[in-house]
Scaffold this active site. Structure first.
Site, PDB file in Angstrom:
ATOM      1  CB  SER A   1      -3.215  40.919  35.534  1.00 19.78           C
ATOM      2  OG  SER A   1      -3.682  40.169  34.452  1.00 19.78           O
TER       3      SER A   1
ATOM      4  NE  ARG B   1       1.517  39.847  37.330  1.00 22.71           N
ATOM      5  CZ  ARG B   1       0.702  39.090  36.598  1.00 22.71           C
ATOM      6  NH1 ARG B   1      -0.590  39.033  36.894  1.00 22.71           N
ATOM      7  NH2 ARG B   1       1.177  38.397  35.585  1.00 22.71           N
TER       8      ARG B   1
ATOM      9  N   GLY C   1      -5.759  29.875  35.804  1.00 23.25           N
ATOM     10  CA  GLY C   1      -4.438  29.564  35.290  1.00 23.25           C
ATOM     11  C   GLY C   1      -3.382  30.518  35.811  1.00 23.25           C
TER      12      GLY C   1
ATOM     13  NE  ARG D   1      -5.671  27.720  30.770  1.00 28.61           N
ATOM     14  CZ  ARG D   1      -5.714  28.983  31.170  1.00 28.61           C
ATOM     15  NH1 ARG D   1      -6.536  29.329  32.143  1.00 28.61           N
ATOM     16  NH2 ARG D   1      -4.950  29.892  30.611  1.00 28.61           N
TER      17      ARG D   1
ATOM     18  CB  SER E   1       3.596  33.290  28.357  1.00 24.67           C
ATOM     19  OG  SER E   1       2.903  32.957  29.545  1.00 24.67           O
TER      20      SER E   1
ATOM     21  CD  GLN F   1      -1.211  32.847  32.893  1.00 29.58           C
ATOM     22  OE1 GLN F   1      -0.974  31.669  32.689  1.00 29.58           O
ATOM     23  NE2 GLN F   1      -2.451  33.324  32.925  1.00 29.58           N
TER      24      GLN F   1
ATOM     25  CG  ASP G   1      -6.922  37.109  28.717  1.00 30.19           C
ATOM     26  OD1 ASP G   1      -6.777  35.949  28.281  1.00 30.19           O
ATOM     27  OD2 ASP G   1      -6.329  37.528  29.734  1.00 30.19           O
TER      28      ASP G   1
ATOM     29  NE  ARG H   1     -10.790  32.359  26.580  1.00 25.63           N
ATOM     30  CZ  ARG H   1     -10.246  33.066  27.570  1.00 25.63           C
ATOM     31  NH1 ARG H   1      -9.267  33.932  27.305  1.00 25.63           N
ATOM     32  NH2 ARG H   1     -10.663  32.911  28.811  1.00 25.63           N
TER      33      ARG H   1
END
Length: 444
Positions: free
Chosen positions: A28, A32, A100, A128, A173, A175, A325, A356
């Protein structure tokens, strides 16, 4: 950026894991770091960047939009940015591979620039849903044309100037939050995102570190993140801590494989990411933090993990955003515990690289573990500490975390586990199997 030819794996219990290891840089933070360095004016240097396929897809996309990104022989990455507002029109489609995170965050960046970008990906990524990002970015003025179901391939035509919005996240989220904030960088005015449930805060920490004017306020309606647009980002020296998601596989493996004693060094312990370690401790795991420190604004420590008997728990639902995750490998830990572990409130697992919940229910069932599937989670009947039966064939479904989680399950199976394809592991952890070999050899 397509996956390599399928790579099957057979693995079974052979003994304890011992030794000291480091895990790849946090994925992550790596994404970034590249994006914000590419939007700063001047030269940034990144140490410890994760060099998996997902992050390399981000690097390739930022190069395609004008940033100068070079990896030195010393492993340090140098980025000369184009400045906020300076992204260039990419000459061809941006291939996001399996990532993603890259896709959703870069959609945000493009949305407030006067450029058009087409996003493509592999079969897993193309399945997705992107609607959760399309909706707020369209409200800001972007024109987004997606494939049926709001999926890839899709085209983003950015709007400059874009329109600042106040947006309450309908689902937890990071994201979606990050995509809106990244769009807000080049949007005049103040862009606000409200989080009823807090998610990982790497974007907020790093945006502030690069000099963006950003505030976070706790209110009755949730965390309100406010970003002042038309920002000027300053180049940075970034040290990426070890990825807690990657560390989780070794922490679970050392916990459930009898006789194991492993130190996982330099693990990022951001409280919005460390839920897996909290859950494992609730189950009885022996995890000790050593050499705790702050690196680049992120809490970091070395984790010493020794084999321990686990007991079943009802996983607190409020941990979900901080370990979403890591549920697949937590399910493996639960399979070795005493009692019935129940994890609910994990709807997000349905829309990851694979479903998942269904994938892990099928995989664990194939090796003799009894599970009960819910719309929002899974219940797992543990073995009471005994080795798992194994013997089943596992479909990884192009999902790196399913492949690695079931590799860990193989380490405690008497008849072994056969996984159809572990090549997707390269998306996040290229050295995973080499590290596993080293831990097994040190125990001999």
């Amino acid at each position: 950026m397509s996956h390599a030819s399928p790579r099957p794996l057979e693995i079974a219990h052979t003994g304890p894991l011992t030794g000291r290891l480091t895990v790849p840089g946090d994925k992550s933070i790596s994404h970034r770091a590249l994006m914000l360095s590419a939007l700063a004016v001047g030269e940034s240097r990144i140490t410890g960047l994760l060099e998996g396929e997902d992050v390399l897809a981000t690097a390739a996309a930022m190069r395609a939009m004008g940033a100068d990104i070079v990896r030195g022989d010393d492993g340090i990455w140098t980025v000369n940015g184009v400045g906020v507002g300076g992204l260039l029109q990419p000459e061809q489609a941006l291939d996001m591979g399996n990532s993603g995170t890259s896709t959703r965050l870069l959609m945000g960046l493009v949305s407030s620039h006067g450029i058009t970008a087409t996003f493509t990906g592999d079969a897993s990524l193309s399945a997705r849903p992107m609607a959760r990002v399309i909706e707020p970015l369209s409200t800001m003025g972007a024109d987004i044309t997606a494939s049926p179901g709001g999926r890839l391939p899709l085209m983003v035509r950015g709007m400059n100037p874009a329109v600042p919005i106040r947006y309450t996240l309908p689902v937890a989220s990071a994201q979606v939050k990050s995509a809106i904030l990244l769009a807000g960088l080049n949007t005049p005015g103040i862009t606000r995102v409200i989080e009823p449930v807090a998610t990982r805060d790497h974007s907020e920490r790093m945006l502030a570190g690069f000099g963006a004017e950003l505030t976070v306020e706790e209110t009755p309606e949730g965390r309100v993140i406010s970003l002042v647009g038309e920002a000027e980002l300053k180049p940075q020296q970034i040290v990426v801590p070890g990825d807690p998601s990657s560390a989780a596989f070794w922490v679970v493996a050392a916990t459930i494989v009898p006789g194991s004693d492993v130190v996982v060094a330099n693990v990022g312990l951001n409280p919005t990411r460390a839920g897996i370690f909290t859950a494992l401790r609730l189950m009885g795991a022996d995890i000790t933090e050593e050499n705790a420190r702050i690196v680049g604004g992120e809490p970091v420590a070395d984790l010493r993990v020794r084999h321990a008997a686990l007991h079943a728990i009802e996983v607190p639902a409020d941990l979900a955003p901080s370990m979403i995750d890591e549920y697949p490998v937590l399910f493996v830990a639960a399979a070795c515990a005493t009692g019935r572990t129940v994890a609910r409130g994990t709807h997000e697992l349905r829309v990851k690289e694979s479903d998942r919940i269904a994938a892990m229910a099928a995989a664990l069932g194939a090796i003799g573990v009894k599970t009960e599937e819910f719309d929002d989670g899974l219940a797992i009947e543990g073995s009471g500490g005994a080795l798992l039966h194994g013997g089943g064939a596992i479909a990884s479904l192009l999902d790196h975390r399913i492949a690695m989680s079931m590799t860990v399950a193989g380490l405690v199976s008497t008849r072994g586990v056969t996984i159809d394809d572990v090549s997707p592991v390269a998306t996040s952890y290229p050295m995973f199997f080499q590290t596993l070999d080293e831990l097994r050899k040190q125990a001999l």
